[in-house]
Design a protein around this motif. Sequence first.
Motif, mmCIF file in Angstrom:
data_model
loop_
_atom_site.group_PDB
_atom_site.id
_atom_site.type_symbol
_atom_site.label_atom_id
_atom_site.label_comp_id
_atom_site.label_asym_id
_atom_site.label_seq_id
_atom_site.Cartn_x
_atom_site.Cartn_y
_atom_site.Cartn_z
ATOM 1 N N LEU A 103 -6.982 -3.254 -6.223
ATOM 2 C CA LEU A 103 -5.896 -2.980 -5.283
ATOM 3 C C LEU A 103 -5.572 -1.494 -5.182
ATOM 4 O O LEU A 103 -5.443 -0.942 -4.088
ATOM 5 C CB LEU A 103 -4.658 -3.766 -5.706
ATOM 6 C CG LEU A 103 -3.415 -3.627 -4.874
ATOM 7 C CD1 LEU A 103 -3.671 -4.191 -3.496
ATOM 8 C CD2 LEU A 103 -2.265 -4.363 -5.522
ATOM 9 N N GLU A 104 -5.454 -0.825 -6.317
ATOM 10 C CA GLU A 104 -5.035 0.586 -6.305
ATOM 11 C C GLU A 104 -6.087 1.489 -5.675
ATOM 12 O O GLU A 104 -5.746 2.429 -4.968
ATOM 13 C CB GLU A 104 -4.699 1.040 -7.721
ATOM 14 C CG GLU A 104 -3.436 0.396 -8.230
ATOM 15 C CD GLU A 104 -2.940 1.045 -9.508
ATOM 16 O OE1 GLU A 104 -3.354 2.169 -9.804
ATOM 17 O OE2 GLU A 104 -2.132 0.406 -10.187
ATOM 18 N N SER B 182 -0.869 -13.676 -1.125
ATOM 19 C CA SER B 182 -1.247 -13.092 0.159
ATOM 20 C C SER B 182 -2.576 -12.355 0.060
ATOM 21 O O SER B 182 -3.408 -12.435 0.970
ATOM 22 C CB SER B 182 -0.163 -12.129 0.644
ATOM 23 O OG SER B 182 1.042 -12.810 0.875
ATOM 24 N N LEU B 183 -2.782 -11.633 -1.031
ATOM 25 C CA LEU B 183 -4.043 -10.916 -1.216
ATOM 26 C C LEU B 183 -5.222 -11.882 -1.278
ATOM 27 O O LEU B 183 -6.280 -11.641 -0.690
ATOM 28 C CB LEU B 183 -3.989 -10.065 -2.488
ATOM 29 C CG LEU B 183 -3.143 -8.803 -2.422
ATOM 30 C CD1 LEU B 183 -2.951 -8.217 -3.809
ATOM 31 C CD2 LEU B 183 -3.775 -7.795 -1.501
ATOM 32 N N ARG B 184 -5.050 -12.992 -1.989
ATOM 33 C CA ARG B 184 -6.136 -13.970 -2.094
ATOM 34 C C ARG B 184 -6.418 -14.629 -0.743
ATOM 35 O O ARG B 184 -7.573 -14.877 -0.397
ATOM 36 C CB ARG B 184 -5.788 -15.027 -3.135
ATOM 37 C CG ARG B 184 -5.878 -14.497 -4.546
ATOM 38 C CD ARG B 184 -5.768 -15.591 -5.578
ATOM 39 N NE ARG B 184 -5.596 -15.005 -6.879
ATOM 40 C CZ ARG B 184 -4.459 -15.024 -7.578
ATOM 41 N NH1 ARG B 184 -3.394 -15.622 -7.085
ATOM 42 N NH2 ARG B 184 -4.381 -14.462 -8.756
ATOM 43 N N ASP C 156 -6.587 5.057 -0.181
ATOM 44 C CA ASP C 156 -7.000 5.570 1.121
ATOM 45 C C ASP C 156 -6.279 4.763 2.199
ATOM 46 O O ASP C 156 -6.550 3.583 2.396
ATOM 47 C CB ASP C 156 -8.517 5.446 1.277
ATOM 48 C CG ASP C 156 -9.005 6.010 2.596
ATOM 49 O OD1 ASP C 156 -8.280 6.833 3.199
ATOM 50 O OD2 ASP C 156 -10.096 5.613 3.027
ATOM 51 N N ARG C 157 -5.362 5.415 2.916
ATOM 52 C CA ARG C 157 -4.489 4.719 3.853
ATOM 53 C C ARG C 157 -5.248 4.047 4.995
ATOM 54 O O ARG C 157 -4.968 2.892 5.346
ATOM 55 C CB ARG C 157 -3.460 5.692 4.418
ATOM 56 C CG ARG C 157 -2.419 5.040 5.283
ATOM 57 C CD ARG C 157 -1.333 6.053 5.654
ATOM 58 N NE ARG C 157 -0.281 5.414 6.386
ATOM 59 C CZ ARG C 157 -0.244 5.328 7.717
ATOM 60 N NH1 ARG C 157 -1.208 5.857 8.432
ATOM 61 N NH2 ARG C 157 0.753 4.725 8.321
ATOM 62 N N THR C 158 -6.201 4.721 5.579
ATOM 63 C CA THR C 158 -6.910 4.144 6.721
ATOM 64 C C THR C 158 -7.754 2.943 6.316
ATOM 65 O O THR C 158 -7.786 1.933 7.020
ATOM 66 C CB THR C 158 -7.801 5.199 7.402
ATOM 67 O OG1 THR C 158 -8.682 5.755 6.434
ATOM 68 C CG2 THR C 158 -6.965 6.292 8.028
ATOM 69 N N THR C 159 -8.408 3.036 5.166
ATOM 70 C CA THR C 159 -9.193 1.900 4.673
ATOM 71 C C THR C 159 -8.278 0.727 4.345
ATOM 72 O O THR C 159 -8.608 -0.429 4.640
ATOM 73 C CB THR C 159 -9.988 2.304 3.411
ATOM 74 O OG1 THR C 159 -10.759 3.451 3.722
ATOM 75 C CG2 THR C 159 -10.882 1.186 2.938
ATOM 76 N N TRP C 160 -7.137 1.018 3.751
ATOM 77 C CA TRP C 160 -6.180 -0.029 3.386
ATOM 78 C C TRP C 160 -5.664 -0.744 4.632
ATOM 79 O O TRP C 160 -5.608 -1.963 4.691
ATOM 80 C CB TRP C 160 -5.037 0.550 2.574
ATOM 81 C CG TRP C 160 -3.976 -0.451 2.256
ATOM 82 C CD1 TRP C 160 -2.714 -0.508 2.768
ATOM 83 C CD2 TRP C 160 -4.093 -1.574 1.370
ATOM 84 N NE1 TRP C 160 -2.044 -1.567 2.256
ATOM 85 C CE2 TRP C 160 -2.869 -2.247 1.396
ATOM 86 C CE3 TRP C 160 -5.116 -2.062 0.580
ATOM 87 C CZ2 TRP C 160 -2.626 -3.391 0.650
ATOM 88 C CZ3 TRP C 160 -4.876 -3.205 -0.168
ATOM 89 C CH2 TRP C 160 -3.650 -3.846 -0.128
ATOM 90 N N GLY D 89 0.822 -1.210 0.000
ATOM 91 C CA GLY D 89 0.000 0.000 0.000
ATOM 92 C C GLY D 89 0.852 1.253 0.000
ATOM 93 O O GLY D 89 0.549 2.225 -0.699
ATOM 94 N N HIS D 90 1.929 1.241 0.761
ATOM 95 C CA HIS D 90 2.835 2.385 0.802
ATOM 96 C C HIS D 90 3.450 2.632 -0.576
ATOM 97 O O HIS D 90 3.533 3.768 -1.046
ATOM 98 C CB HIS D 90 3.926 2.124 1.838
ATOM 99 C CG HIS D 90 4.940 3.196 1.958
ATOM 100 N ND1 HIS D 90 4.644 4.452 2.451
ATOM 101 C CD2 HIS D 90 6.255 3.213 1.656
ATOM 102 C CE1 HIS D 90 5.744 5.198 2.432
ATOM 103 N NE2 HIS D 90 6.730 4.462 1.957
ATOM 104 N N THR D 91 3.858 1.565 -1.235
ATOM 105 C CA THR D 91 4.478 1.682 -2.557
ATOM 106 C C THR D 91 3.481 2.175 -3.597
ATOM 107 O O THR D 91 3.823 2.979 -4.467
ATOM 108 C CB THR D 91 5.054 0.317 -2.995
ATOM 109 O OG1 THR D 91 5.905 -0.170 -1.969
ATOM 110 C CG2 THR D 91 5.839 0.428 -4.269
ATOM 111 N N ILE D 92 2.255 1.726 -3.518
ATOM 112 C CA ILE D 92 1.234 2.155 -4.485
ATOM 113 C C ILE D 92 0.935 3.643 -4.326
ATOM 114 O O ILE D 92 0.696 4.348 -5.308
ATOM 115 C CB ILE D 92 -0.041 1.300 -4.331
ATOM 116 C CG1 ILE D 92 0.238 -0.103 -4.855
ATOM 117 C CG2 ILE D 92 -1.215 1.919 -5.057
ATOM 118 C CD1 ILE D 92 -0.877 -1.078 -4.635
ATOM 119 N N ARG D 93 0.968 4.144 -3.097
ATOM 120 C CA ARG D 93 0.691 5.564 -2.862
ATOM 121 C C ARG D 93 1.879 6.470 -3.191
ATOM 122 O O ARG D 93 1.748 7.688 -3.192
ATOM 123 C CB ARG D 93 0.285 5.773 -1.397
ATOM 124 C CG ARG D 93 -1.092 5.232 -1.080
ATOM 125 C CD ARG D 93 -1.526 5.598 0.327
ATOM 126 N NE ARG D 93 -0.640 5.077 1.351
ATOM 127 C CZ ARG D 93 -0.744 3.870 1.907
ATOM 128 N NH1 ARG D 93 -1.700 3.060 1.531
ATOM 129 N NH2 ARG D 93 0.093 3.490 2.852
#
Length: 135
Positions: free
Chosen positions: A60-61, A49-51, A66-70, A9-13
């Motif tokens: 995913l994106e 891991s996602l599955r 949204d960091r809190t939702t993620w 998530g950090h990398t996507i943002r």
Amino acid sequence: MLHQLGWLGHTIRMPEDRLPRRVLYRQLRLGHRSAGGQKKGFKDQLKISLRKCGLDPGSLETMASDRTTWRRSCHEGVQLADKKWAEKYVAKKRRRLVTMAAPDTTRQVFVCTVCGRQCASRIGLYSHQRSHNKQ
């Protein structure tokens, strides 16, 4: 798994010009992967891991933007995956204990013709009968 998803998530943002994001989205331009069993890459492991966590890799994106939702989704997903793993482990242990406790009636018994000793395998009977020939 939680740390992997958090880093994802950090990398996507990140901005698109940052190196970790470029590496995450890069494609193999030159060369090819050799035939045979391939080692899992980071992206392959992330999809697994996602599955396991019940998260859709397709959305995913939008989820990670949204960091809190993620973070909430990651924590809930990892708890779900741990719960599934624990249930699977307990069921496997129960099956193993039930099969150990139940007598095996299909097992063949090999009996020595000289002394009547029961052996569990044919090779064990052969080895035992050799002890009678030493006399």
